[in-house]
Design a protein around this motif. Structure first.
Motif, mmCIF file in Angstrom:
data_model
loop_
_atom_site.group_PDB
_atom_site.id
_atom_site.type_symbol
_atom_site.label_atom_id
_atom_site.label_comp_id
_atom_site.label_asym_id
_atom_site.label_seq_id
_atom_site.Cartn_x
_atom_site.Cartn_y
_atom_site.Cartn_z
ATOM 1 N N UNK A 132 -5.475 45.379 16.986
ATOM 2 C CA UNK A 132 -4.935 45.482 15.631
ATOM 3 C C UNK A 132 -5.175 44.136 14.952
ATOM 4 N N UNK A 133 -6.018 44.126 13.920
ATOM 5 C CA UNK A 133 -6.283 42.861 13.228
ATOM 6 C C UNK A 133 -5.112 42.463 12.321
ATOM 7 N N UNK A 134 -5.112 41.210 11.950
ATOM 8 C CA UNK A 134 -4.062 40.721 11.048
ATOM 9 C C UNK A 134 -4.313 41.249 9.634
ATOM 10 N N UNK A 135 -3.306 41.134 8.799
ATOM 11 C CA UNK A 135 -3.438 41.540 7.396
ATOM 12 C C UNK A 135 -4.550 40.740 6.717
ATOM 13 N N UNK A 136 -4.627 39.437 7.000
ATOM 14 C CA UNK A 136 -5.663 38.593 6.400
ATOM 15 C C UNK A 136 -7.059 39.050 6.829
ATOM 16 N N UNK A 137 -7.223 39.380 8.108
ATOM 17 C CA UNK A 137 -8.517 39.863 8.595
ATOM 18 C C UNK A 137 -8.909 41.159 7.895
ATOM 19 N N UNK A 138 -7.962 42.044 7.732
ATOM 20 C CA UNK A 138 -8.252 43.312 7.049
ATOM 21 C C UNK A 138 -8.625 43.072 5.593
ATOM 22 N N UNK A 139 -7.936 42.160 4.949
ATOM 23 C CA UNK A 139 -8.229 41.857 3.548
ATOM 24 C C UNK A 139 -9.662 41.328 3.409
ATOM 25 N N UNK A 140 -10.056 40.391 4.270
ATOM 26 C CA UNK A 140 -11.404 39.824 4.227
ATOM 27 C C UNK A 140 -12.445 40.907 4.505
ATOM 28 N N UNK A 141 -12.194 41.763 5.504
ATOM 29 C CA UNK A 141 -13.136 42.823 5.837
ATOM 30 C C UNK A 141 -13.291 43.805 4.681
ATOM 31 N N UNK A 142 -12.199 44.147 4.017
ATOM 32 C CA UNK A 142 -12.278 45.076 2.887
ATOM 33 C C UNK A 142 -13.061 44.469 1.720
ATOM 34 N N UNK A 143 -12.986 43.169 1.560
ATOM 35 C CA UNK A 143 -13.749 42.502 0.484
ATOM 36 C C UNK A 143 -15.247 42.546 0.773
#
Length: 144
Positions: A132-143
């Motif tokens: 489970x990635x962190x919220x920050x990792x998910x945000x960067x990946x979505x960008x």
């Protein structure tokens, strides 16, 4: 039976006029491609034709995998994914058509199908056991 058909005559006639049953041939091919296992089952009357059709299917799967696989480092799509963002990359006509179809599918499904989800797959490590990635990792990946 006077003036009628005997049971023996009816049975004998049915044997000669009944449709002949053709014993079906079957060909099964198993292979691995794009990180999964596949089975091709073909049924028909002529085994040579089934073998030829199964070979054609295998060649099409191999060709598709060589273009689109993200499991093979030498696929055409892997080269596109590894390219420097913003730098043009030459595409084969087949890959161009594949990518246009994927984007059309994304539009038609309002994004439910997302062919650009590679960054998310990577951070969730779906191919190596998952996490489970962190919220920050998910945000960067979505960008991306």
């Amino acid at each position: 039976m006077k003036g009628g058909w005997s049971l023996a005559a009816i049975l004998l006639l049915s044997v000669f006029t009944a449709p002949r049953t053709v014993r079906a041939a079957e060909v099964e091919r198993r292979l691995g491609a794009m990180g999964t296992s596949l089975t091709i089952n073909l049924l028909g009357e002529e085994r040579p034709a089934l073998l030829q059709a199964s070979e054609k299917a295998l060649r099409n799967i191999e060709s598709t995998e060589q273009r689109l696989s993200t499991w093979k480092r030498d696929s055409e799509l892997a080269a596109v994914n590894a390219a420097v963002p913003g730098k043009p990359v030459p595409l084969s006509p087949a890959l161009r058509d594949d990518l246009e179809s994927a984007l059309a599918c994304a539009r038609e499904t309002d994004g439910a199908f997302d062919p650009t989800a590679g960054a998310l797959v990577a951070i969730w490590r779906l191919r190596t056991g998952g996490r489970v990635p962190s919220d920050d990792e998910r945000k960067v990946a979505l960008e991306k």
